[in-house]
Design an enzyme around this catalytic site. Structure first.
Site, PDB file in Angstrom:
ATOM      1  N   HIS A   1     -10.858   6.165   1.997  1.00 20.75           N
ATOM      2  CA  HIS A   1     -10.668   5.493   3.293  1.00 20.75           C
ATOM      3  C   HIS A   1     -11.847   5.799   4.219  1.00 20.75           C
ATOM      4  O   HIS A   1     -12.408   6.890   4.156  1.00 20.75           O
ATOM      5  CB  HIS A   1      -9.378   5.978   3.958  1.00 20.75           C
ATOM      6  CG  HIS A   1      -8.146   5.616   3.193  1.00 20.75           C
ATOM      7  ND1 HIS A   1      -6.894   6.040   3.558  1.00 20.75           N
ATOM      8  CD2 HIS A   1      -7.957   4.858   2.077  1.00 20.75           C
ATOM      9  CE1 HIS A   1      -5.993   5.563   2.712  1.00 20.75           C
ATOM     10  NE2 HIS A   1      -6.627   4.849   1.794  1.00 20.75           N
TER      11      HIS A   1
ATOM     12  N   GLY B   1      -6.218   4.072  -4.887  1.00 20.57           N
ATOM     13  CA  GLY B   1      -6.785   5.388  -4.601  1.00 20.57           C
ATOM     14  C   GLY B   1      -8.203   5.272  -4.074  1.00 20.57           C
ATOM     15  O   GLY B   1      -9.076   6.045  -4.456  1.00 20.57           O
ATOM     16  N   ARG B   2      -8.407   4.293  -3.206  1.00 18.28           N
ATOM     17  CA  ARG B   2      -9.739   4.102  -2.616  1.00 18.28           C
ATOM     18  C   ARG B   2     -10.024   5.201  -1.584  1.00 18.28           C
ATOM     19  O   ARG B   2      -9.096   5.752  -0.992  1.00 18.28           O
ATOM     20  CB  ARG B   2      -9.807   2.759  -1.873  1.00 18.28           C
ATOM     21  CG  ARG B   2      -9.799   1.541  -2.761  1.00 18.28           C
ATOM     22  CD  ARG B   2     -10.009   0.321  -1.875  1.00 18.28           C
ATOM     23  NE  ARG B   2     -10.136  -0.898  -2.642  1.00 18.28           N
ATOM     24  CZ  ARG B   2      -9.183  -1.816  -2.754  1.00 18.28           C
ATOM     25  NH1 ARG B   2      -8.021  -1.652  -2.151  1.00 18.28           N
ATOM     26  NH2 ARG B   2      -9.380  -2.898  -3.457  1.00 18.28           N
TER      27      ARG B   2
ATOM     28  N   ARG C   1       5.399   4.934   3.007  1.00 15.33           N
ATOM     29  CA  ARG C   1       4.288   5.887   3.163  1.00 15.33           C
ATOM     30  C   ARG C   1       4.017   6.018   4.653  1.00 15.33           C
ATOM     31  O   ARG C   1       4.290   5.059   5.407  1.00 15.33           O
ATOM     32  CB  ARG C   1       3.089   5.270   2.443  1.00 15.33           C
ATOM     33  CG  ARG C   1       1.805   6.039   2.469  1.00 15.33           C
ATOM     34  CD  ARG C   1       0.733   5.197   1.783  1.00 15.33           C
ATOM     35  NE  ARG C   1      -0.512   5.924   1.590  1.00 15.33           N
ATOM     36  CZ  ARG C   1      -1.605   5.372   1.070  1.00 15.33           C
ATOM     37  NH1 ARG C   1      -1.595   4.101   0.688  1.00 15.33           N
ATOM     38  NH2 ARG C   1      -2.692   6.070   0.941  1.00 15.33           N
TER      39      ARG C   1
ATOM     40  N   LYS D   1       0.808  -1.227   0.000  1.00 18.45           N
ATOM     41  CA  LYS D   1       0.000   0.000   0.000  1.00 18.45           C
ATOM     42  C   LYS D   1       0.841   1.278   0.000  1.00 18.45           C
ATOM     43  O   LYS D   1       0.343   2.365   0.307  1.00 18.45           O
ATOM     44  CB  LYS D   1      -1.001   0.053   1.172  1.00 18.45           C
ATOM     45  CG  LYS D   1      -1.950  -1.108   1.316  1.00 18.45           C
ATOM     46  CD  LYS D   1      -2.504  -1.667   0.063  1.00 18.45           C
ATOM     47  CE  LYS D   1      -3.502  -0.805  -0.631  1.00 18.45           C
ATOM     48  NZ  LYS D   1      -3.946  -1.469  -1.918  1.00 18.45           N
ATOM     49  N   GLY D   2       2.131   1.143  -0.346  1.00 16.27           N
ATOM     50  CA  GLY D   2       3.005   2.317  -0.345  1.00 16.27           C
ATOM     51  C   GLY D   2       2.892   3.154  -1.616  1.00 16.27           C
ATOM     52  O   GLY D   2       3.220   4.335  -1.639  1.00 16.27           O
ATOM     53  N   GLY D   3       2.432   2.494  -2.703  1.00 20.39           N
ATOM     54  CA  GLY D   3       2.402   3.158  -4.012  1.00 20.39           C
ATOM     55  C   GLY D   3       3.263   2.377  -5.000  1.00 20.39           C
ATOM     56  O   GLY D   3       3.749   2.921  -5.992  1.00 20.39           O
TER      57      GLY D   3
HETATM   58  N1  LIG Z   1      -0.809   7.690  -9.329  1.00 25.05           N
HETATM   59  C1  LIG Z   1      -1.459   6.971  -8.442  1.00 25.05           C
HETATM   60  N2  LIG Z   1      -2.691   6.498  -8.700  1.00 25.05           N
HETATM   61  C2  LIG Z   1      -3.358   5.772  -7.782  1.00 25.05           C
HETATM   62  N3  LIG Z   1      -2.860   5.454  -6.565  1.00 25.05           N
HETATM   63  C3  LIG Z   1      -1.624   5.899  -6.266  1.00 25.05           C
HETATM   64  C4  LIG Z   1      -0.882   6.668  -7.182  1.00 25.05           C
HETATM   65  N4  LIG Z   1       0.304   6.976  -6.593  1.00 25.05           N
HETATM   66  C5  LIG Z   1       0.283   6.428  -5.385  1.00 25.05           C
HETATM   67  N5  LIG Z   1      -0.874   5.788  -5.179  1.00 25.05           N
HETATM   68  C6  LIG Z   1      -1.208   5.110  -3.939  1.00 25.05           C
HETATM   69  O1  LIG Z   1      -0.896   3.722  -4.101  1.00 25.05           O
HETATM   70  C7  LIG Z   1      -1.607   3.058  -3.076  1.00 25.05           C
HETATM   71  C8  LIG Z   1      -1.618   1.567  -3.340  1.00 25.05           C
HETATM   72  O2  LIG Z   1      -0.313   1.122  -3.099  1.00 25.05           O
HETATM   73  P1  LIG Z   1       0.289  -0.181  -3.774  1.00 25.05           P
HETATM   74  O3  LIG Z   1       0.180  -0.072  -5.253  1.00 25.05           O
HETATM   75  O4  LIG Z   1       1.649  -0.360  -3.221  1.00 25.05           O
HETATM   76  O5  LIG Z   1      -0.701  -1.276  -3.220  1.00 25.05           O
HETATM   77  S1  LIG Z   1      -0.461  -2.861  -3.193  1.00 25.05           S
HETATM   78  O6  LIG Z   1       0.374  -3.152  -2.039  1.00 25.05           O
HETATM   79  O7  LIG Z   1       0.158  -3.258  -4.460  1.00 25.05           O
HETATM   80  O8  LIG Z   1      -1.825  -3.410  -3.038  1.00 25.05           O
HETATM   81  C9  LIG Z   1      -2.967   3.717  -3.085  1.00 25.05           C
HETATM   82  O9  LIG Z   1      -3.490   3.606  -1.785  1.00 25.05           O
HETATM   83  P2  LIG Z   1      -5.017   3.934  -1.426  1.00 25.05           P
HETATM   84  O10 LIG Z   1      -5.184   5.410  -1.711  1.00 25.05           O
HETATM   85  O11 LIG Z   1      -5.171   3.636  -0.003  1.00 25.05           O
HETATM   86  O12 LIG Z   1      -5.863   3.089  -2.313  1.00 25.05           O
HETATM   87  C10 LIG Z   1      -2.658   5.140  -3.521  1.00 25.05           C
HETATM   88  O13 LIG Z   1      -2.770   6.089  -2.479  1.00 25.05           O
END
Ligand SMILES: Nc1ncnc2c1ncn2[C@@H]1O[C@H](COP(=O)(O)OS(=O)(=O)O)[C@@H](OP(=O)(O)O)[C@H]1O
Length: 396
Positions: free
Chosen positions: A363, A360-361, A234, A153-155
């Site tokens: 929360h 990008g859910r 994150r 969930k780090g990105g």
């Molecule tokens: N460009 C862009 N678009 C959408 N989301 C973005 C982006 N950059 C970073 N993020 C953040 O990535 C979070 C999900 O992290 P991961 O891809 O590491 O998740 S996972 O571990 O593979 O499931 C996801 O977390 P949540 O917002 O909680 O859904 C996003 O905040």
């Protein structure tokens, strides 16, 4: 008398033309049903075969998932809990995570479904020409020289998708989970998952759970001690809420975040056996990696800056990988609807591309007192982490 009646009926069946036609019709109907049944069976295998040819061996893992029952799932989860207990020194931890909590969190299932949804949306957004160039590309398959090892969930997906725009990077889309779940399959299996690369191109993969897997550093080091490691970090509080939101989206009946956070709400004792909490103690996990890799071989990417300044973070990553800075701010635009930066053109496509709906859910609202308690809990670990990495991520 009876005998003669039966004989008469048999005689009638054998010789009445109407009955003969009926029998023939029945046989034809049976044949038709059999053919229909066979055809349906064949067709049902088609979609999975098509996905397989595009995204490689993730199918194998999916098949394994279907084969393995709950016991197997538990046996794969428990060693990971054990590894945390080995690292833990400041807390009085339970020896193993309880079954109910493992099943509640059930990371393997939840991660895979998320990943699958993301892969599918990616697949839809790619043009047919790009798909064919993936499967027929020239070059050879190589073991990865760089791996995004975390954090969940780090990105990590955003970073990988952005990096794939670079012509000198080739990455496997799905998470191979080789160094945690599939290590017994061997390095040839792992190499076979990789895309073909030409001389000078870098092979990459991302599996965020490696960062918290005790065995992963030694295993990656045994593959190649020169492997470059990237960790997207994150704010651990937001990360935990994001992790919980993911589980909640698949299992709406789970307890509240607030109740899972505490061992005892009255005393305020945090439940560090909950993976959503333990993953965020970055300093502890990093200690494990530093026993095998020097700090200079690990790059820490800020998950927050990846959103606020993707080109800036991508610049650092390209430098770290020894690549020309090709991905710049010209590649990104901020999508107001999505609320995140997106690519103007994805790899192998001329169309704009945002990550799928599992990234990008929204929360849930968490009790501010609980959030504050978690901030206090993580503070000393964050400070240690800043000290170790020489970088203040600004989470406090
Ligand atoms: N460009 C862009 N678009 C959408 N989301 C973005 C982006 N950059 C970073 N993020 C953040 O990535 C979070 C999900 O992290 P991961 O891809 O590491 O998740 S996972 O571990 O593979 O499931 C996801 O977390 P949540 O917002 O909680 O859904 C996003 O905040």
């Amino acid at each position: 008398m009876e005998y003669s009646l039966i004989c008469h009926n048999l005689y009638a069946i054998s010789f009445s033309p109407v009955k003969k036609k009926l029998l023939l019709l029945c046989i034809m109907l049976l044949l038709w049903v059999y053919m229909l049944y066979s055809c349906v069976g064949y067709c049902s295998t088609m979609p999975s075969l098509m996905v397989d040819s595009y995204r490689g061996k993730d199918i194998q893992t999916a098949a394994k998932r279907t084969d393995s029952g709950g016991t197997d799932l538990m046996s794969r989860l428990l060693p990971r809990t054990q590894s945390w207990v080995d690292l833990e020194t400041d807390y009085d931890e339970p020896p193993v995570r309880t079954a109910s909590r493992d099943l509640l969190n059930n990371e393997i299932e939840v991660d895979r479904t998320d990943d699958w949804e993301e892969m599918r949306s990616e697949q839809r957004s790619l043009e047919p020409s790009a798909l064919s160039s993936f499967s027929n590309g020239s070059g050879t398959k190589k073991l990865p020289q760089a791996i995004i090892i975390g954090v969940k969930k780090g990105g990590t997906r955003a970073l990988l998708e952005f990096l794939r725009v670079h012509p000198d990077i080739r990455a496997v889309g799905a998470e191979p989970h080789f160094f945690d779940r599939n290590y017994d399959n061997g390095l040839d299996w792992y190499r076979d998952l990789m895309p073909k690369t030409l001389e000078g191109q870098i092979t990459m993969e991302k599996t965020p759970s490696y960062f918290v897997t005790r065995e992963a550093p030694a295993r990656i080091c045994a593959m190649s001690r020169d492997t470059k490691l990237i960790v997207v970090v994150r704010d651990p509080v937001t990360r935990a809420i994001s992790d919980y939101t993911q589980t909640l989206s698949k299992k709406p009946d789970i307890p509240t975040f607030e109740s899972l956070t505490f061992k005892n709400r009255t005393t305020g004792l945090i439940d560090t056996s909950w993976s959503a909490i333990q993953i965020g103690i970055y300093a502890k996990h990093l200690e494990n990696w530093l026993q095998y890799f020097p700090m200079g071989q690990i790059l820490f990417v800020s998950g927050e800056r990846l959103i606020s300044d993707p080109a800036g973070e991508l610049g650092r990553v390209q430098d770290f990988l020894g690549l020309k800075r090709i991905i710049t701010d010209k590649h990104f635009y901020f999508n107001q609807t999505k609320g995140f930066p997106c690519l103007k053109k994805a790899e192998g496509s001329s169309k704009p591309h945002c990550l799928g709906k599992t990234k990008g859910r929204t929360h849930p609202n968490i009790d501010p007192e609980v959030v504050q308690r978690l901030r206090d809990f993580y503070r000393p670990f964050n400070m240690k982490f800043y000290q170790m990495t020489g970088h203040n991520f600004g989470w406090d």
